[in-house]
Design an enzyme around this catalytic site. Structure first.
Site, PDB file in Angstrom:
ATOM      1  N   GLY A 237      27.362 -14.183 -51.766  1.00  0.00           N
ATOM      2  CA  GLY A 237      28.304 -13.188 -51.249  1.00  0.00           C
ATOM      3  C   GLY A 237      29.283 -13.834 -50.295  1.00  0.00           C
ATOM      4  CB  SER A 238      31.425 -12.410 -47.688  1.00  0.00           C
ATOM      5  OG  SER A 238      30.498 -11.826 -46.809  1.00  0.00           O
ATOM      6  CB  THR A 239      31.834 -17.452 -45.748  1.00  0.00           C
ATOM      7  OG1 THR A 239      32.122 -18.048 -47.030  1.00  0.00           O
ATOM      8  CG2 THR A 239      31.464 -18.551 -44.781  1.00  0.00           C
ATOM      9  CD  GLU A 259      27.960 -19.026 -55.116  1.00  0.00           C
ATOM     10  OE1 GLU A 259      29.075 -19.103 -54.550  1.00  0.00           O
ATOM     11  OE2 GLU A 259      27.710 -18.254 -56.038  1.00  0.00           O
ATOM     12  CB  CYS A 293      32.229 -17.306 -55.621  1.00  0.00           C
ATOM     13  SG  CYS A 293      31.178 -17.775 -56.972  1.00  0.00           S
TER      14      CYS A 293
END
Ligand code: NAI
Ligand code: MG
Length: 493
Positions: A237-239, A259, A293
């Site tokens: 998902g998001s950082t 990831e 991504c």
């Protein structure tokens, strides 16, 4: 319009909930809507921290239960192969659900997402009886051997862009190594894993080995990450969320695999095959509604071919990126997954313009009968490397195109990012390709291509794009730990 989905959604919600969702909860929360019609398509239970606890307890019990613990690798592989076969058998149903829930074209879900799902499970089924250790000779009196043991109860948190294949990437290696799992799907796409749960039962997995929960990140997700019986967290998902998860997992030193986001460069050199470069650059950012991504969202083109690349890229967008209903066979681009993502992408269109970049094409809302969160494919040029649209992940059909002069400049600008997930190179010069591939800061490099992804090949990022690798043999390392056993055959101290 050619509507070719075999499972009308009007029939899905009731039957999914009756047949495929057995966890009890007192609360009903609306989790999903169709972003073509802007109308809710189903109501799904959002798990509370208590539901998460029930699932984790079940996984913890199953981990030690002989029906799983003592199952041979060969028999574990058989269960997984059975599951892969069942997924393949229900491919139209699963593709229909993801087309409704995610907004991706049905034909893409059917020809890409679902095959990737059953192929990944099948691939890891083959690893089940091949996960083993080594014998290491040390001194004449002693030797040591290693064995690969499961990590334990694994929490898996996945995003909405590939609802089923993201699940398969994580379930495959976890099961191959003998772990038990609690997987939480994204709140935007909770439906297809409900069916997957039923197929897991049908395949004959012992109870508690695989547990699926739906729910929101802040409640169900964070309860899962912080649960004391969870030994590992695997997240995509998001950082920003990854950093938060890492902090939560640190409290009990949980093993993690992350990831996260990217701003992957596509570098096109003067000597590239231009037609191919345009074709792959287009796919690299415009497929899956740009919600990838590894999307090659920063295109850098060498100066001599910059103008011809631009005009051909514009042409490719106009001819290939046909926006439409996800059931129309000719649709290339469906709606964005949610209103939040739609708003976010449009806000970046505004940011780009405010920053002084040139909006070459797109960036507009698009509707069918006044409905749907579609966005016309967006191309910005005259972009400075300091601009937010060049540096931040937008996660939509949104690309920046800039030019460069030398190989050194291309490399340093490609690497000028906090991210490092993928990178694409277009050149006919073999040495240049290898030089760049070695120096570029990314977990994956595509030479004369973009978005190649294969379950046999490791996938993951460097820098702030993640920690650890998924897929391939490398994916097994994320889900097993090595035990070393020292044997003393002598009698000397
Ligand atoms: P997100 O990272 O917040 O959500 C992904 C998953 O994490 C979902 O299952 C969510 O429920 C869960 N989650 C959220 N907060 C959590 C928490 N505090 N504890 C545990 N789990 C939590 O991503 P979101 O909000 O859906 O999208 C925002 C942006 O993230 C996108 O615009 C895109 O840039 C990026 N993204 C990247 C993806 C990738 O494949 N690397 C996939 C999805 C989003
Ligand atoms: Mg979020």
């Amino acid at each position: 319009m050619n509507s070719f989905g075999p499972h009308p959604i009007e029939r899905l919600p009731v039957w999914i909930q009756r047949q495929y969702f057995s966890v009890k909860s007192t609360r009903i929360t609306e989790l999903t809507a169709c972003f073509r019609t802007e109308k809710p398509i189903a109501t799904v239970q959002a798990a509370s921290a208590q539901d998460v606890d029930t699932a984790v307890q079940a996984a913890s019990k199953a981990l030690k239960h002989p029906s799983w613990k003592l199952l041979s690798g060969t028999d574990r592989g058989k269960l997984m192969s059975k599951l892969a076969d069942l997924i393949e058998k229900r491919k139209e149903l699963l593709a229909s659900i993801d087309a409704w829930d995610n907004g991706k074209p049905y034909k893409v879900a059917l020809s890409e997402d679902i095959p990737e799902t059953f192929n990944t499970i099948r691939y890891y089924a083959g690893w089940c009886d091949k996960v083993s250790g080594q014998t290491i000779n040390t001194t004449p009196e002693k030797f040591a051997y290693t064995s690969r043991q499961p990590i334990g109860v694994v929490a898996q948190i996945i995003p909405w862009n590939y609802p089923l294949s993201m699940a398969a990437w994580k379930l495959g290696p976890a099961l191959a190594c003998g772990n038990t799992v609690v997987l939480k799907a994204a709140e935007q796409t909770p439906l297809s894993i409900l069916v997957l749960g039923q197929l897991v039962k049908e395949a004959g997995f012992p109870p508690g080995v695989l547990n699926f929960v739906n729910g929101f990140g802040q409640e169900a997700g964070s309860a899962l990450v912080q649960h004391p019986l969870v030994d590992k967290v695997a997240f995509t998902g998001s950082t920003a969320t990854a950093k938060h998860i890492m902090t939560m997992a640190a409290k009990s030193l949980k093993n993690i695999t992350l990831e996260t986001g990217g701003k992957s460069p596509m570098v096109v050199f003067n000597d590239a095959d231009l037609e191919q470069a345009v074709k792959w650059s287009h796919l690299g950012i415009m497929s899956n509604q740009g919600q990838i991504c590894t999307a090659t969202s920063r295109i850098l083109v060498q100066n001599e071919i910059y103008n011809s690349f631009l005009s051909k890229f514009k042409e490719a967008v106009s001819t290939v990126s046909k926006i439409g209903d996800q059931w129309d066979e000719s649709t290339y681009q469906g709606p964005q997954v949610s209103k939040a993502q739609y708003d976010r992408i449009l806000s970046y269109v505004q940011i780009g313009q405010d920053e002084g970049a040139k909006l070459l094409m797109g960036g507009q809302p698009w509707r069918i009968d006044g409905k749907g969160y579609f966005i016309t494919p967006t191309v910005f040029t005259e972009v400075a490397d300091s601009m937010r649209i060049y540096r931040e992940e937008v996660f939509g059909p949104f690309v920046t195109i800039s030019s460069f002069k030398t190989e050194e400049e291309a490399l340093s600008r490609a690497n000028d990012s906090t991210y490092g997930l993928g990178a694409a190179l277009f050149t006919e010069n073999l040495s240049k390709a290898h030089r760049m591939a070695a120096e570029i800061e990314s977990g994956m490099v595509w030479v004369n291509s973009s978005q190649d992804c294969d379950f046999r090949v490791p996938f993951g990022g460097v820098k702030q794009s993640g920690i650890g690798r998924e897929l391939g043999e490398a994916g097994l390392e994320a889900y097993s730990q090595i035990k070393a056993v020292h044997i003393n055959m002598g009698n000397k101290l």
